[in-house]
Motif scaffolding. Structure first.
Motif, PDB file in Angstrom:
ATOM      1  N   GLN A 112     -11.431   4.429  -2.527  1.00 46.03           N
ATOM      2  CA  GLN A 112     -11.007   3.833  -1.250  1.00 46.03           C
ATOM      3  C   GLN A 112     -11.300   2.340  -1.214  1.00 46.03           C
ATOM      4  O   GLN A 112     -10.698   1.608  -0.442  1.00 46.03           O
ATOM      5  N   TYR A 113     -12.238   1.900  -2.048  1.00 46.67           N
ATOM      6  CA  TYR A 113     -12.637   0.497  -2.101  1.00 46.67           C
ATOM      7  C   TYR A 113     -12.093  -0.205  -3.341  1.00 46.67           C
ATOM      8  O   TYR A 113     -12.280  -1.401  -3.499  1.00 46.67           O
ATOM      9  N   HIS A 160      -2.921  -3.707  -2.259  1.00 50.08           N
ATOM     10  CA  HIS A 160      -3.212  -4.252  -3.585  1.00 50.08           C
ATOM     11  C   HIS A 160      -1.984  -4.911  -4.189  1.00 50.08           C
ATOM     12  O   HIS A 160      -0.850  -4.639  -3.777  1.00 50.08           O
ATOM     13  N   VAL A 193      -7.146  -6.678  -4.394  1.00 47.57           N
ATOM     14  CA  VAL A 193      -7.355  -5.296  -3.954  1.00 47.57           C
ATOM     15  C   VAL A 193      -8.211  -5.347  -2.700  1.00 47.57           C
ATOM     16  O   VAL A 193      -9.349  -5.829  -2.747  1.00 47.57           O
ATOM     17  N   GLY A 194      -7.655  -4.865  -1.592  1.00 45.82           N
ATOM     18  CA  GLY A 194      -8.373  -4.961  -0.325  1.00 45.82           C
ATOM     19  C   GLY A 194      -8.671  -6.416  -0.009  1.00 45.82           C
ATOM     20  O   GLY A 194      -7.773  -7.244   0.015  1.00 45.82           O
ATOM     21  N   ASP A 195      -9.955  -6.732   0.187  1.00 44.47           N
ATOM     22  CA  ASP A 195     -10.345  -8.116   0.489  1.00 44.47           C
ATOM     23  C   ASP A 195     -10.929  -8.832  -0.726  1.00 44.47           C
ATOM     24  O   ASP A 195     -11.576  -9.864  -0.598  1.00 44.47           O
ATOM     25  N   HIS A 196     -10.693  -8.294  -1.913  1.00 44.28           N
ATOM     26  CA  HIS A 196     -11.254  -8.864  -3.145  1.00 44.28           C
ATOM     27  C   HIS A 196     -10.137  -9.404  -4.041  1.00 44.28           C
ATOM     28  O   HIS A 196      -9.075  -8.804  -4.143  1.00 44.28           O
ATOM     29  N   LEU A 220      -4.862   1.654   0.240  1.00 47.27           N
ATOM     30  CA  LEU A 220      -5.602   0.410   0.024  1.00 47.27           C
ATOM     31  C   LEU A 220      -4.617  -0.666  -0.436  1.00 47.27           C
ATOM     32  O   LEU A 220      -3.989  -0.524  -1.488  1.00 47.27           O
ATOM     33  N   TYR A 241       0.864  -1.186   0.000  1.00 44.24           N
ATOM     34  CA  TYR A 241       0.000   0.000   0.000  1.00 44.24           C
ATOM     35  C   TYR A 241       0.894   1.228   0.000  1.00 44.24           C
ATOM     36  O   TYR A 241       2.091   1.160   0.299  1.00 44.24           O
TER      37      TYR A 241
END
Length: 167
Positions: free
Chosen positions: A123-124, A73, A52-55, A71, A34
């Motif tokens: 942000q997401y 990634h 990316v994040g929790d995805h 974030l 990040y």
């Protein structure tokens, strides 16, 4: 994937507040990381997995993402790239910038509403699809060739386009 995330201090060209990179490497193999800069990434060549994040999901050529500040990634090329047997290469265009460029007095301007919303949603993490991917790729390849105030103006135009597209 290892869950340790590291802070990446990006090298900044001293004369610019925005970094545009054109990367041509055997494979994408940056660790899970990040940074305080917002990132736009266009994958011209490579396939693999994006986290990316929790995805997580697969990516392919033409992939475009907008990653908000701080974030975590990573884009990882498929093993065929990592083995470097086939002569395949990953080619990527990346821009890093601090959101502060668009904050303060500029943020209250009605013309900035779309960009402000886009930066908030980043942000997401945002994935672009459809025709927008190609248009963003074309614009990013052009921005890499510019310097000075033209970089900032072209980034603002790109963010405006990204804010307006339904893709």
């Amino acid at each position: 994937m290892k869950t340790d995330v590291f802070y990446e201090k990006l090298n900044r060209e001293s004369e610019y507040s925005i970094n545009f990179l054109e990367v041509d490497v055997p494979c994408l193999d940056v660790p899970w990381h990040y940074h305080p800069e917002t990132e736009i990434i266009y994958i011209e060549k490579s396939t693999g997995s994006r986290f990316v994040g929790d995805h997580s999901e697969s990516f392919g050529e033409g992939d475009v993402g907008l990653i908000g500040a701080n974030l975590p990634h990573v884009w990882k090329s498929d093993s065929i790239y990592q083995k470097n047997i086939s002569g395949l290469r990953a080619r990527v265009f990346v821009v890093h910038f601090r959101d502060e460029i668009y904050k303060g007095t500029m943020a209250v301007l009605p013309e900035m509403q779309g960009i402000n919303q886009l930066l908030h949603l980043s942000q997401y993490g945002i994935k672009f699809i459809g025709a927008a991917r190609e248009e963003i790729g074309i614009r990013m390849k052009e921005i890499v060739k510019t310097s000075g105030i033209e970089k900032m103006l072209n980034l603002t135009r790109l963010l405006h386009y990204m804010a307006k597209t339904n893709d």
